[in-house]
Write a protein that holds these residues in place. Sequence first.
Motif, PDB file in Angstrom:
ATOM      1  N   ILE A   1       0.920  -1.190  -0.167  1.00  0.00           N
ATOM      2  CA  ILE A   1      -0.038   0.050  -0.049  1.00  0.00           C
ATOM      3  C   ILE A   1       0.992   1.298  -0.062  1.00  0.00           C
ATOM      4  O   ILE A   1       1.820   1.301   0.732  1.00  0.00           O
ATOM      5  N   PRO A   2       0.858   2.189  -0.945  1.00  0.00           N
ATOM      6  CA  PRO A   2       1.530   3.342  -0.838  1.00  0.00           C
ATOM      7  C   PRO A   2       1.172   4.413   0.326  1.00  0.00           C
ATOM      8  O   PRO A   2      -0.074   4.418   0.625  1.00  0.00           O
ATOM      9  N   VAL A   3       1.948   4.852   1.046  1.00  0.00           N
ATOM     10  CA  VAL A   3       1.808   5.684   2.053  1.00  0.00           C
ATOM     11  C   VAL A   3       2.830   6.850   2.146  1.00  0.00           C
ATOM     12  O   VAL A   3       3.821   6.819   1.304  1.00  0.00           O
ATOM     13  N   LYS A   4       2.711   7.685   3.013  1.00  0.00           N
ATOM     14  CA  LYS A   4       3.588   8.703   3.551  1.00  0.00           C
ATOM     15  C   LYS A   4       4.283   8.481   4.735  1.00  0.00           C
ATOM     16  O   LYS A   4       3.461   8.013   5.713  1.00  0.00           O
ATOM     17  N   LYS A   5       5.547   8.929   5.234  1.00  0.00           N
ATOM     18  CA  LYS A   5       6.164   8.526   6.223  1.00  0.00           C
ATOM     19  C   LYS A   5       6.880   9.921   6.641  1.00  0.00           C
ATOM     20  O   LYS A   5       7.511  10.657   5.882  1.00  0.00           O
ATOM     21  N   CYS A   6       6.475  10.562   7.851  1.00  0.00           N
ATOM     22  CA  CYS A   6       7.018  11.752   8.472  1.00  0.00           C
ATOM     23  C   CYS A   6       8.659  11.405   8.493  1.00  0.00           C
ATOM     24  O   CYS A   6       8.975  10.561   9.271  1.00  0.00           O
ATOM     25  N   LYS A   7       9.241  12.297   7.818  1.00  0.00           N
ATOM     26  CA  LYS A   7      10.828  12.105   8.107  1.00  0.00           C
ATOM     27  C   LYS A   7      11.051  12.714   9.448  1.00  0.00           C
ATOM     28  O   LYS A   7      12.155  12.196  10.025  1.00  0.00           O
ATOM     29  N   LYS A   8      10.548  13.534  10.282  1.00  0.00           N
ATOM     30  CA  LYS A   8      10.871  14.054  11.482  1.00  0.00           C
ATOM     31  C   LYS A   8      10.444  13.155  12.804  1.00  0.00           C
ATOM     32  O   LYS A   8      11.117  12.721  13.504  1.00  0.00           O
ATOM     33  N   CYS A   9       9.126  12.683  12.726  1.00  0.00           N
ATOM     34  CA  CYS A   9       8.701  11.737  13.740  1.00  0.00           C
ATOM     35  C   CYS A   9       8.571  10.289  13.456  1.00  0.00           C
ATOM     36  O   CYS A   9       8.125   9.577  14.265  1.00  0.00           O
ATOM     37  N   HIS A  10       8.315  10.011  12.231  1.00  0.00           N
ATOM     38  CA  HIS A  10       8.454   8.663  11.519  1.00  0.00           C
ATOM     39  C   HIS A  10       6.920   7.955  11.531  1.00  0.00           C
ATOM     40  O   HIS A  10       6.803   6.777  11.369  1.00  0.00           O
ATOM     41  N   GLU A  11       5.896   8.935  11.741  1.00  0.00           N
ATOM     42  CA  GLU A  11       4.489   8.574  11.625  1.00  0.00           C
ATOM     43  C   GLU A  11       4.248   8.175  10.295  1.00  0.00           C
ATOM     44  O   GLU A  11       4.507   8.692   9.160  1.00  0.00           O
ATOM     45  N   VAL A  12       3.499   7.145  10.222  1.00  0.00           N
ATOM     46  CA  VAL A  12       2.867   6.635   8.948  1.00  0.00           C
ATOM     47  C   VAL A  12       1.512   7.162   8.802  1.00  0.00           C
ATOM     48  O   VAL A  12       0.669   7.227   9.579  1.00  0.00           O
ATOM     49  N   LEU A  13       1.354   7.834   7.326  1.00  0.00           N
ATOM     50  CA  LEU A  13       0.335   8.473   7.087  1.00  0.00           C
ATOM     51  C   LEU A  13      -0.453   7.889   5.718  1.00  0.00           C
ATOM     52  O   LEU A  13       0.319   7.335   4.970  1.00  0.00           O
ATOM     53  N   HIS A  14      -1.508   8.220   5.663  1.00  0.00           N
ATOM     54  CA  HIS A  14      -2.288   7.778   4.207  1.00  0.00           C
ATOM     55  C   HIS A  14      -1.499   8.483   3.014  1.00  0.00           C
ATOM     56  O   HIS A  14      -1.034   9.707   3.366  1.00  0.00           O
ATOM     57  N   SER A  15      -1.563   8.129   1.939  1.00  0.00           N
ATOM     58  CA  SER A  15      -0.713   8.824   0.989  1.00  0.00           C
ATOM     59  C   SER A  15      -1.372  10.293   0.548  1.00  0.00           C
ATOM     60  O   SER A  15      -0.690  10.901  -0.264  1.00  0.00           O
ATOM     61  N   CYS A  16      -2.483  10.495   0.925  1.00  0.00           N
ATOM     62  CA  CYS A  16      -2.947  11.907   0.618  1.00  0.00           C
ATOM     63  C   CYS A  16      -2.672  12.865   1.492  1.00  0.00           C
ATOM     64  O   CYS A  16      -2.890  14.143   1.272  1.00  0.00           O
ATOM     65  N   LYS A  17      -2.178  12.551   2.704  1.00  0.00           N
ATOM     66  CA  LYS A  17      -1.820  13.729   3.596  1.00  0.00           C
ATOM     67  C   LYS A  17      -0.723  14.618   3.013  1.00  0.00           C
ATOM     68  O   LYS A  17       0.216  13.991   2.371  1.00  0.00           O
ATOM     69  N   LEU A  18      -0.696  15.714   3.517  1.00  0.00           N
ATOM     70  CA  LEU A  18       0.152  16.759   3.241  1.00  0.00           C
ATOM     71  C   LEU A  18       1.198  17.294   4.310  1.00  0.00           C
ATOM     72  O   LEU A  18       1.870  17.797   4.127  1.00  0.00           O
ATOM     73  N   GLN A  19       0.653  17.258   5.515  1.00  0.00           N
ATOM     74  CA  GLN A  19       1.047  17.436   6.843  1.00  0.00           C
ATOM     75  C   GLN A  19       1.019  16.452   8.135  1.00  0.00           C
ATOM     76  O   GLN A  19      -0.068  15.609   7.855  1.00  0.00           O
ATOM     77  N   CYS A  20       2.046  15.956   8.730  1.00  0.00           N
ATOM     78  CA  CYS A  20       1.916  15.151   9.572  1.00  0.00           C
ATOM     79  C   CYS A  20       1.002  15.509  10.821  1.00  0.00           C
ATOM     80  O   CYS A  20       1.284  16.680  11.156  1.00  0.00           O
ATOM     81  N   PRO A  21      -0.141  14.969  11.259  1.00  0.00           N
ATOM     82  CA  PRO A  21      -0.854  15.478  12.364  1.00  0.00           C
ATOM     83  C   PRO A  21      -0.168  15.452  13.632  1.00  0.00           C
ATOM     84  O   PRO A  21      -0.769  15.951  14.692  1.00  0.00           O
ATOM     85  N   ILE A  22       0.800  14.659  13.812  1.00  0.00           N
ATOM     86  CA  ILE A  22       1.578  14.351  15.135  1.00  0.00           C
ATOM     87  C   ILE A  22       2.483  15.552  15.518  1.00  0.00           C
ATOM     88  O   ILE A  22       2.376  16.183  16.372  1.00  0.00           O
ATOM     89  N   CYS A  23       3.424  15.944  14.441  1.00  0.00           N
ATOM     90  CA  CYS A  23       4.349  16.669  14.704  1.00  0.00           C
ATOM     91  C   CYS A  23       4.257  18.307  13.866  1.00  0.00           C
ATOM     92  O   CYS A  23       5.095  19.040  13.737  1.00  0.00           O
ATOM     93  N   LEU A  24       3.088  18.153  12.976  1.00  0.00           N
ATOM     94  CA  LEU A  24       2.807  19.331  12.015  1.00  0.00           C
ATOM     95  C   LEU A  24       3.949  19.469  10.812  1.00  0.00           C
ATOM     96  O   LEU A  24       3.874  20.276  10.062  1.00  0.00           O
ATOM     97  N   SER A  25       5.047  18.670  10.781  1.00  0.00           N
ATOM     98  CA  SER A  25       5.798  18.474   9.628  1.00  0.00           C
ATOM     99  C   SER A  25       5.300  18.183   8.149  1.00  0.00           C
ATOM    100  O   SER A  25       4.492  17.631   8.426  1.00  0.00           O
ATOM    101  N   ASP A  26       5.830  19.254   7.252  1.00  0.00           N
ATOM    102  CA  ASP A  26       5.430  18.713   5.906  1.00  0.00           C
ATOM    103  C   ASP A  26       6.450  18.034   4.989  1.00  0.00           C
ATOM    104  O   ASP A  26       6.364  17.898   4.059  1.00  0.00           O
ATOM    105  N   ASP A  27       7.534  17.539   5.938  1.00  0.00           N
ATOM    106  CA  ASP A  27       8.480  16.776   5.356  1.00  0.00           C
ATOM    107  C   ASP A  27       8.266  15.280   5.262  1.00  0.00           C
ATOM    108  O   ASP A  27       8.505  14.608   6.268  1.00  0.00           O
TER     109      ASP A  27
END
Length: 104
Positions: free
Chosen positions: A3-29
């Motif tokens: 499954i394609p996903v996004k992973k936050c480079k700052k806190c390593h949270e796994v996110l749905h691929s449509c997300k543009l920002q991490c809901p945990i740390c608010l990073s867009d990286d």
Amino acid sequence: MDIPVKKCKKCHEVLHSCKLQCPICLSDDLELTTIKGEGTIYSYTKIHTAPKQFADQVPYYVVLIQLDGLNVTGRFIGEDVQINDFVVLEDIKNECYYFKPVSN
């Protein structure tokens, strides 16, 4: 199938691929990656009355799957579904995940 996903480079949270920002740390990286499309059924519902475009498919199951680091909603391919059943991703159509049971 993965499954394609996004992973936050700052806190390593796994996110749905449509997300543009991490809901945990608010990073867009965020980086694109994949996770295994296999997990267990956490919850489900059986649809008997569906919207017009799916009316010819009733009854069908909508399942909540616990994957490695992410929960996703999808369709269940099969007749009998139980909580904690192990399933694998069979297909992705029109942004919908289709899961099938794993035979014992």
